[in-house]
Design a protein around this motif. Sequence first.
Motif, mmCIF file in Angstrom:
data_model
loop_
_atom_site.group_PDB
_atom_site.id
_atom_site.type_symbol
_atom_site.label_atom_id
_atom_site.label_comp_id
_atom_site.label_asym_id
_atom_site.label_seq_id
_atom_site.Cartn_x
_atom_site.Cartn_y
_atom_site.Cartn_z
ATOM 1 N N LEU A 152 0.854 -1.192 0.000
ATOM 2 C CA LEU A 152 0.000 0.000 0.000
ATOM 3 C C LEU A 152 0.882 1.230 0.000
ATOM 4 O O LEU A 152 1.888 1.279 0.711
ATOM 5 N N VAL A 153 0.530 2.211 -0.832
ATOM 6 C CA VAL A 153 1.157 3.531 -0.753
ATOM 7 C C VAL A 153 0.064 4.576 -0.595
ATOM 8 O O VAL A 153 -1.053 4.413 -1.096
ATOM 9 N N VAL A 154 0.399 5.628 0.142
ATOM 10 C CA VAL A 154 -0.519 6.745 0.350
ATOM 11 C C VAL A 154 0.202 8.016 -0.062
ATOM 12 O O VAL A 154 1.350 8.240 0.331
ATOM 13 N N GLU A 155 -0.455 8.812 -0.880
ATOM 14 C CA GLU A 155 0.062 10.137 -1.223
ATOM 15 C C GLU A 155 -0.919 11.177 -0.703
ATOM 16 O O GLU A 155 -2.136 11.025 -0.843
ATOM 17 N N ILE A 156 -0.380 12.219 -0.081
ATOM 18 C CA ILE A 156 -1.189 13.322 0.440
ATOM 19 C C ILE A 156 -0.990 14.497 -0.497
ATOM 20 O O ILE A 156 0.105 15.052 -0.585
ATOM 21 N N ILE A 157 -2.026 14.833 -1.233
ATOM 22 C CA ILE A 157 -1.872 15.798 -2.320
ATOM 23 C C ILE A 157 -2.028 17.230 -1.835
ATOM 24 O O ILE A 157 -2.608 17.504 -0.791
ATOM 25 N N SER A 158 -1.466 18.125 -2.630
ATOM 26 C CA SER A 158 -1.628 19.567 -2.463
ATOM 27 C C SER A 158 -1.782 20.130 -3.870
ATOM 28 O O SER A 158 -1.588 19.410 -4.854
ATOM 29 N N PRO A 159 -2.118 21.412 -4.011
ATOM 30 C CA PRO A 159 -2.234 21.962 -5.367
ATOM 31 C C PRO A 159 -0.977 21.769 -6.208
ATOM 32 O O PRO A 159 -1.058 21.595 -7.422
ATOM 33 N N SER A 160 0.199 21.746 -5.553
ATOM 34 C CA SER A 160 1.440 21.635 -6.318
ATOM 35 C C SER A 160 1.771 20.199 -6.711
ATOM 36 O O SER A 160 2.571 19.974 -7.609
ATOM 37 N N THR A 161 1.164 19.208 -6.055
ATOM 38 C CA THR A 161 1.514 17.813 -6.348
ATOM 39 C C THR A 161 0.375 17.003 -6.951
ATOM 40 O O THR A 161 0.586 15.864 -7.364
ATOM 41 N N ALA A 162 -0.836 17.553 -6.995
ATOM 42 C CA ALA A 162 -2.009 16.764 -7.386
ATOM 43 C C ALA A 162 -1.852 16.123 -8.762
ATOM 44 O O ALA A 162 -2.112 14.928 -8.932
ATOM 45 N N GLY A 163 -1.430 16.896 -9.750
ATOM 46 C CA GLY A 163 -1.293 16.338 -11.100
ATOM 47 C C GLY A 163 -0.256 15.236 -11.165
ATOM 48 O O GLY A 163 -0.465 14.192 -11.791
ATOM 49 N N TYR A 164 0.853 15.454 -10.514
ATOM 50 C CA TYR A 164 1.953 14.466 -10.485
ATOM 51 C C TYR A 164 1.500 13.185 -9.786
ATOM 52 O O TYR A 164 1.733 12.074 -10.277
ATOM 53 N N ASP A 165 0.820 13.322 -8.646
ATOM 54 C CA ASP A 165 0.375 12.150 -7.890
ATOM 55 C C ASP A 165 -0.711 11.383 -8.628
ATOM 56 O O ASP A 165 -0.782 10.160 -8.541
ATOM 57 N N ARG A 166 -1.577 12.096 -9.352
ATOM 58 C CA ARG A 166 -2.707 11.444 -10.021
ATOM 59 C C ARG A 166 -2.364 10.946 -11.423
ATOM 60 O O ARG A 166 -3.130 10.164 -11.995
ATOM 61 N N ARG A 167 -1.263 11.363 -11.984
ATOM 62 C CA ARG A 167 -0.897 10.896 -13.327
ATOM 63 C C ARG A 167 0.400 10.101 -13.280
ATOM 64 O O ARG A 167 0.394 8.877 -13.413
ATOM 65 N N VAL A 168 1.509 10.792 -13.065
ATOM 66 C CA VAL A 168 2.816 10.144 -13.157
ATOM 67 C C VAL A 168 2.960 9.027 -12.122
ATOM 68 O O VAL A 168 3.267 7.881 -12.460
ATOM 69 N N LYS A 169 2.725 9.350 -10.857
ATOM 70 C CA LYS A 169 2.936 8.343 -9.821
ATOM 71 C C LYS A 169 1.862 7.263 -9.856
ATOM 72 O O LYS A 169 2.160 6.083 -9.639
ATOM 73 N N GLN A 170 0.635 7.623 -10.141
ATOM 74 C CA GLN A 170 -0.409 6.611 -10.235
ATOM 75 C C GLN A 170 -0.073 5.591 -11.319
ATOM 76 O O GLN A 170 -0.235 4.383 -11.126
ATOM 77 N N ASP A 171 0.420 6.060 -12.454
ATOM 78 C CA ASP A 171 0.824 5.142 -13.526
ATOM 79 C C ASP A 171 1.964 4.231 -13.081
ATOM 80 O O ASP A 171 1.975 3.041 -13.386
ATOM 81 N N MET A 172 2.943 4.800 -12.364
ATOM 82 C CA MET A 172 4.073 3.998 -11.880
ATOM 83 C C MET A 172 3.610 2.940 -10.882
ATOM 84 O O MET A 172 4.006 1.779 -10.951
ATOM 85 N N TYR A 173 2.768 3.345 -9.962
ATOM 86 C CA TYR A 173 2.312 2.411 -8.931
ATOM 87 C C TYR A 173 1.520 1.257 -9.542
ATOM 88 O O TYR A 173 1.652 0.106 -9.127
ATOM 89 N N SER A 174 0.687 1.558 -10.529
ATOM 90 C CA SER A 174 -0.066 0.472 -11.169
ATOM 91 C C SER A 174 0.856 -0.396 -12.020
ATOM 92 O O SER A 174 0.751 -1.621 -12.006
ATOM 93 N N GLN A 175 1.795 0.223 -12.721
ATOM 94 C CA GLN A 175 2.720 -0.534 -13.576
ATOM 95 C C GLN A 175 3.529 -1.548 -12.769
ATOM 96 O O GLN A 175 3.798 -2.652 -13.242
ATOM 97 N N TYR A 176 3.888 -1.182 -11.541
ATOM 98 C CA TYR A 176 4.706 -2.077 -10.727
ATOM 99 C C TYR A 176 3.895 -2.877 -9.716
ATOM 100 O O TYR A 176 4.448 -3.495 -8.811
ATOM 101 N N GLY A 177 2.576 -2.911 -9.902
ATOM 102 C CA GLY A 177 1.733 -3.863 -9.207
ATOM 103 C C GLY A 177 1.436 -3.601 -7.750
ATOM 104 O O GLY A 177 1.173 -4.540 -6.994
#
Length: 200
Positions: free
Chosen positions: A121-146
Amino acid sequence: MTTSSDIIPVVAPANLLSGPPQGQWTYADYAALTAEGEYFEIINGVVYMSLAPNLGRQGSNLRILIQLYDYIEKPGLGRVFGAPVDVELAPKIVVQPDVVVVLKENLDILHPSHIIGRPDLVVEIISPSTAGYDRRVKQDMYSQYGIPEYWIADPASKTVELLRLDGAAYVSQGVYQGQAQLPTRIIPSFPVAVAEFFAD
Protein backbone atom coordinates in the motif's frame (compact mmCIF):
# COMPACT_ATOMS: atom_id res chain seq x y z
CA MET A 1 -2.20 41.17 -12.98
CA THR A 2 -0.51 37.86 -12.13
CA THR A 3 2.23 37.99 -9.52
CA SER A 4 4.74 35.35 -8.47
CA SER A 5 2.67 34.68 -5.34
CA ASP A 6 -0.26 33.66 -7.59
CA ILE A 7 1.76 30.85 -9.19
CA ILE A 8 1.98 27.56 -7.33
CA PRO A 9 5.21 25.63 -7.94
CA VAL A 10 4.64 22.13 -9.26
CA VAL A 11 6.62 18.92 -9.30
CA ALA A 12 8.95 19.21 -12.28
CA PRO A 13 12.06 17.57 -13.76
CA ALA A 14 15.17 18.78 -11.93
CA ASN A 15 17.15 19.57 -15.06
CA LEU A 16 19.81 21.69 -13.35
CA LEU A 17 21.15 19.00 -11.00
CA SER A 18 24.68 17.87 -11.59
CA GLY A 19 24.82 14.18 -12.40
CA PRO A 20 23.91 11.85 -15.25
CA PRO A 21 21.77 13.06 -18.15
CA GLN A 22 18.03 12.98 -17.53
CA GLY A 23 16.74 9.51 -18.31
CA GLN A 24 19.90 7.84 -16.98
CA TRP A 25 19.58 8.38 -13.22
CA THR A 26 19.67 5.34 -10.91
CA TYR A 27 19.29 4.87 -7.16
CA ALA A 28 23.07 5.21 -6.67
CA ASP A 29 23.04 8.63 -8.39
CA TYR A 30 19.98 9.67 -6.40
CA ALA A 31 21.51 8.59 -3.08
CA ALA A 32 24.46 10.91 -3.71
CA LEU A 33 22.23 14.03 -3.81
CA THR A 34 22.79 16.41 -0.89
CA ALA A 35 20.20 19.16 -1.51
CA GLU A 36 18.07 19.99 1.54
CA GLY A 37 14.49 21.22 1.75
CA GLU A 38 13.55 19.46 -1.48
CA TYR A 39 12.32 15.98 -2.33
CA PHE A 40 13.60 14.03 -5.29
CA GLU A 41 12.19 11.02 -7.12
CA ILE A 42 13.27 9.16 -10.24
CA ILE A 43 10.71 8.14 -12.86
CA ASN A 44 12.15 6.31 -15.88
CA GLY A 45 15.59 7.69 -15.06
CA VAL A 46 14.36 11.31 -14.92
CA VAL A 47 14.82 13.17 -11.61
CA TYR A 48 11.79 15.11 -10.37
CA MET A 49 11.92 17.67 -7.58
CA SER A 50 9.26 19.04 -5.24
CA LEU A 51 9.29 21.21 -2.16
CA ALA A 52 9.05 19.71 1.32
CA PRO A 53 5.43 19.10 2.39
CA ASN A 54 3.51 21.97 3.98
CA LEU A 55 2.13 21.77 7.53
CA GLY A 56 -1.30 20.55 6.41
CA ARG A 57 0.22 17.62 4.55
CA GLN A 58 2.58 16.84 7.42
CA GLY A 59 -0.32 16.79 9.89
CA SER A 60 -2.33 14.38 7.74
CA ASN A 61 0.77 12.28 7.18
CA LEU A 62 1.23 11.88 10.93
CA ARG A 63 -2.45 11.02 11.53
CA ILE A 64 -2.47 8.38 8.78
CA LEU A 65 0.79 6.90 10.08
CA ILE A 66 -0.60 6.62 13.61
CA GLN A 67 -3.75 4.83 12.46
CA LEU A 68 -1.88 2.43 10.17
CA TYR A 69 0.69 1.75 12.88
CA ASP A 70 -2.09 0.82 15.31
CA TYR A 71 -3.76 -1.57 12.88
CA ILE A 72 -0.71 -3.01 11.07
CA GLU A 73 2.48 -2.79 13.13
CA LYS A 74 1.00 -3.28 16.62
CA PRO A 75 -0.77 -6.56 15.74
CA GLY A 76 2.32 -7.77 13.83
CA LEU A 77 0.80 -7.65 10.34
CA GLY A 78 3.70 -5.76 8.76
CA ARG A 79 5.62 -2.48 8.79
CA VAL A 80 4.56 1.13 8.20
CA PHE A 81 6.91 3.90 7.02
CA GLY A 82 6.49 7.63 6.54
CA ALA A 83 8.32 10.02 4.22
CA PRO A 84 11.09 10.36 3.55
CA VAL A 85 11.47 6.69 2.66
CA ASP A 86 12.98 5.60 -0.65
CA VAL A 87 11.16 2.90 -2.61
CA GLU A 88 13.11 1.50 -5.56
CA LEU A 89 10.52 -0.11 -7.82
CA ALA A 90 13.06 -0.70 -10.62
CA PRO A 91 16.65 0.41 -11.36
CA LYS A 92 15.48 3.77 -12.77
CA ILE A 93 12.33 4.17 -10.66
CA VAL A 94 12.78 5.59 -7.12
CA VAL A 95 9.80 7.20 -5.37
CA GLN A 96 9.13 8.66 -1.93
CA PRO A 97 5.48 8.00 -1.04
CA ASP A 98 4.10 9.86 1.96
CA VAL A 99 3.18 6.55 3.62
CA VAL A 100 4.26 3.00 2.76
CA VAL A 101 2.93 -0.32 4.08
CA VAL A 102 4.75 -3.63 3.67
CA LEU A 103 2.92 -6.70 4.96
CA LYS A 104 4.83 -9.34 6.92
CA GLU A 105 4.88 -11.84 4.04
CA ASN A 106 6.81 -9.30 1.95
CA LEU A 107 9.31 -7.99 4.51
CA ASP A 108 12.19 -9.32 2.41
CA ILE A 109 11.92 -6.15 0.29
CA LEU A 110 13.16 -4.10 3.26
CA HIS A 111 16.88 -3.28 3.09
CA PRO A 112 19.04 -1.20 5.45
CA SER A 113 19.03 1.87 3.18
CA HIS A 114 15.65 1.64 1.45
CA ILE A 115 12.83 -0.54 0.12
CA ILE A 116 13.57 -2.51 -3.05
CA GLY A 117 10.40 -3.89 -4.60
CA ARG A 118 6.64 -3.51 -4.46
CA PRO A 119 4.97 -2.35 -1.22
CA ASP A 120 1.42 -3.50 -0.47
CA LEU A 121 0.00 0.00 0.00
CA VAL A 122 1.16 3.53 -0.75
CA VAL A 123 -0.52 6.74 0.35
CA GLU A 124 0.06 10.14 -1.22
CA ILE A 125 -1.19 13.32 0.44
CA ILE A 126 -1.87 15.80 -2.32
CA SER A 127 -1.63 19.57 -2.46
CA PRO A 128 -2.23 21.96 -5.37
CA SER A 129 1.44 21.64 -6.32
CA THR A 130 1.51 17.81 -6.35
CA ALA A 131 -2.01 16.76 -7.39
CA GLY A 132 -1.29 16.34 -11.10
CA TYR A 133 1.95 14.47 -10.49
CA ASP A 134 0.38 12.15 -7.89
CA ARG A 135 -2.71 11.44 -10.02
CA ARG A 136 -0.90 10.90 -13.33
CA VAL A 137 2.82 10.14 -13.16
CA LYS A 138 2.94 8.34 -9.82
CA GLN A 139 -0.41 6.61 -10.23
CA ASP A 140 0.82 5.14 -13.53
CA MET A 141 4.07 4.00 -11.88
CA TYR A 142 2.31 2.41 -8.93
CA SER A 143 -0.07 0.47 -11.17
CA GLN A 144 2.72 -0.53 -13.58
CA TYR A 145 4.71 -2.08 -10.73
CA GLY A 146 1.73 -3.86 -9.21
CA ILE A 147 1.11 -2.03 -5.93
CA PRO A 148 -2.26 -3.47 -4.83
CA GLU A 149 -3.71 -0.34 -3.20
CA TYR A 150 -3.11 3.37 -3.61
CA TRP A 151 -4.79 5.95 -1.36
CA ILE A 152 -4.91 9.63 -2.37
CA ALA A 153 -5.59 11.83 0.65
CA ASP A 154 -6.64 15.45 0.15
CA PRO A 155 -6.39 17.64 3.29
CA ALA A 156 -8.19 20.52 1.53
CA SER A 157 -11.39 18.52 0.95
CA LYS A 158 -10.72 16.07 3.83
CA THR A 159 -11.26 13.13 1.52
CA VAL A 160 -9.46 9.91 0.64
CA GLU A 161 -9.82 8.15 -2.70
CA LEU A 162 -9.06 4.43 -2.56
CA LEU A 163 -7.70 2.92 -5.77
CA ARG A 164 -7.43 -0.86 -6.09
CA LEU A 165 -5.38 -2.64 -8.74
CA ASP A 166 -7.52 -4.57 -11.21
CA GLY A 167 -5.30 -6.24 -13.77
CA ALA A 168 -2.88 -3.59 -15.02
CA ALA A 169 -4.82 -0.50 -13.94
CA TYR A 170 -6.33 1.04 -10.84
CA VAL A 171 -10.07 1.17 -10.34
CA SER A 172 -11.41 3.75 -7.93
CA GLN A 173 -13.44 2.26 -5.10
CA GLY A 174 -14.80 5.69 -4.25
CA VAL A 175 -13.93 8.96 -2.54
CA TYR A 176 -14.55 8.81 1.22
CA GLN A 177 -15.01 11.53 3.82
CA GLY A 178 -16.35 12.20 7.29
CA GLN A 179 -17.38 9.06 9.19
CA ALA A 180 -16.96 6.75 6.18
CA GLN A 181 -14.48 3.89 6.57
CA LEU A 182 -12.12 2.81 3.79
CA PRO A 183 -12.90 -0.61 2.25
CA THR A 184 -9.23 -1.59 2.24
CA ARG A 185 -8.20 -5.17 1.54
CA ILE A 186 -4.76 -4.60 3.06
CA ILE A 187 -5.99 -4.44 6.66
CA PRO A 188 -8.40 -7.19 7.87
CA SER A 189 -10.30 -4.76 10.11
CA PHE A 190 -9.83 -1.02 9.78
CA PRO A 191 -12.72 0.72 11.60
CA VAL A 192 -11.24 4.22 11.31
CA ALA A 193 -13.33 7.14 10.07
CA VAL A 194 -11.68 9.16 7.31
CA ALA A 195 -12.17 12.29 9.43
CA GLU A 196 -9.48 10.92 11.77
CA PHE A 197 -6.87 11.58 9.06
CA PHE A 198 -7.45 15.33 9.01
CA ALA A 199 -7.31 18.23 11.44
CA ASP A 200 -10.53 19.98 12.41
